[in-house]
Design a protein around this motif. Structure first.
Motif, PDB file in Angstrom:
ATOM      1  N   ALA A 100       0.853  -1.126   0.055  1.00 21.36           N
ATOM      2  CA  ALA A 100       0.207   0.073   0.086  1.00 21.36           C
ATOM      3  C   ALA A 100       0.744   1.226   0.034  1.00 21.36           C
ATOM      4  O   ALA A 100       1.733   1.262   0.787  1.00 21.36           O
ATOM      5  N   TYR A 113      -0.496  -0.002  -4.140  1.00 15.23           N
ATOM      6  CA  TYR A 113      -2.153   0.597  -4.329  1.00 15.23           C
ATOM      7  C   TYR A 113      -2.440   1.731  -3.315  1.00 15.23           C
ATOM      8  O   TYR A 113      -1.672   1.735  -2.245  1.00 15.23           O
ATOM      9  N   GLU A 114      -3.280   2.446  -3.883  1.00 13.04           N
ATOM     10  CA  GLU A 114      -3.589   3.451  -2.996  1.00 13.04           C
ATOM     11  C   GLU A 114      -5.202   3.561  -3.221  1.00 13.04           C
ATOM     12  O   GLU A 114      -5.518   3.616  -4.529  1.00 13.04           O
ATOM     13  N   ASP A 115      -6.084   3.783  -2.220  1.00 11.07           N
ATOM     14  CA  ASP A 115      -7.399   4.126  -2.328  1.00 11.07           C
ATOM     15  C   ASP A 115      -7.563   5.590  -2.616  1.00 11.07           C
ATOM     16  O   ASP A 115      -7.247   6.394  -1.711  1.00 11.07           O
ATOM     17  N   THR A 128      -9.509   1.613  -5.625  1.00  8.95           N
ATOM     18  CA  THR A 128      -7.986   1.293  -5.548  1.00  8.95           C
ATOM     19  C   THR A 128      -7.563   1.385  -6.902  1.00  8.95           C
ATOM     20  O   THR A 128      -7.772   0.870  -7.907  1.00  8.95           O
ATOM     21  N   SER A 134      -3.584   1.310  -8.912  1.00 12.18           N
ATOM     22  CA  SER A 134      -2.341   0.535  -8.847  1.00 12.18           C
ATOM     23  C   SER A 134      -1.323   1.284  -9.701  1.00 12.18           C
ATOM     24  O   SER A 134      -1.517   1.631 -10.621  1.00 12.18           O
TER      25      SER A 134
END
Length: 205
Positions: A4, A28-30, A87, A89
């Motif tokens: 993350a 990954y980042e929300d 999310t 990527s």
């Protein structure tokens, strides 16, 4: 490999990691929708300083996909606005390398102050800010800019140090090789001269 990039909230996040040969590492980042995002990267060590980069959204929409070479005229960043919440990527592909890992420095900067729960009535206007609040906002902006510049110079210092160490190793190897060649030539000359003088002595007898 997956990781993350960071949690919620605005600001910048930096990470340095190693992408092993014949592998892909993804971060990954929300993110919410309509958020300005700037992702920047740099290959600080490994091979030709190249890596495949792909940025995709929650619905597999591609925001960026290209082979990046350090110092080859290709910009090491991508700025875009998110289209849908979810999310996102950021993948770094080193499948083309058989033996050499790549060390990548990555930074993600986002500004999600405009959340979907905020309306025009929640935004402060300039005339609503006191001089103290305006000064605090200005200082906060300056600090964020300094942090970004520090992260940039840390990446540059890391890459330059690796380049200097690699150059020193090459100099040592070339010096050793040159020494071995000179020693081999000297031994060969001694053997040739001894054989030549031995042949003359045997002929005179």
């Amino acid at each position: 490999v997956a990781a993350a990039a960071g949690g919620g909230g605005g600001g910048a996040r930096a990470l340095t990691f190693q992408v092993e040969p014949k592998s892909t590492s993804c971060l990954y980042e929300d993110l919410e929708s309509n958020v300005p995002v700037t992702s920047s990267w740099e290959v600080v060590r490994g091979g030709l300083l190249d890596v495949n980069i792909k940025i995709t959204g929650p619905n597999d929409e591609v925001y960026y996909a290209d082979l990046y070479f350090e110092n080859r005229g290709v910009p090491g960043y991508k700025t875009f606005h998110t289209q849908t919440p979810g999310t996102y990527s950021f993948c770094f592909d080193n499948q083309m390398s058989r033996w050499t890992p790549k060390v990548v420095s990555f930074m993600l900067t986002k500004d999600d102050d405009h959340s979907k729960d905020s309306g025009p009535e929640d935004l402060a206007k300039k005339d609503h800010l006191t001089p103290l609040q305006a000064s605090i906002a200005k200082i906060a902006h300056g600090i964020a800019k300094i942090e970004d510049e520090q992260a940039y110079y840390r990446k540059r210092e890391h890459r330059h140090r690796n380049t200097a160490e690699s150059t020193c190793e090459r100099i040592v190897f070339w010096s050793l090789g040159e020494t071995l060649v000179l020693v081999s030539i000297s031994i060969g000359q001694v053997l040739v001269l001894r054989r030549w003088f031995s042949g003359k002595r045997a002929g005179s007898v």
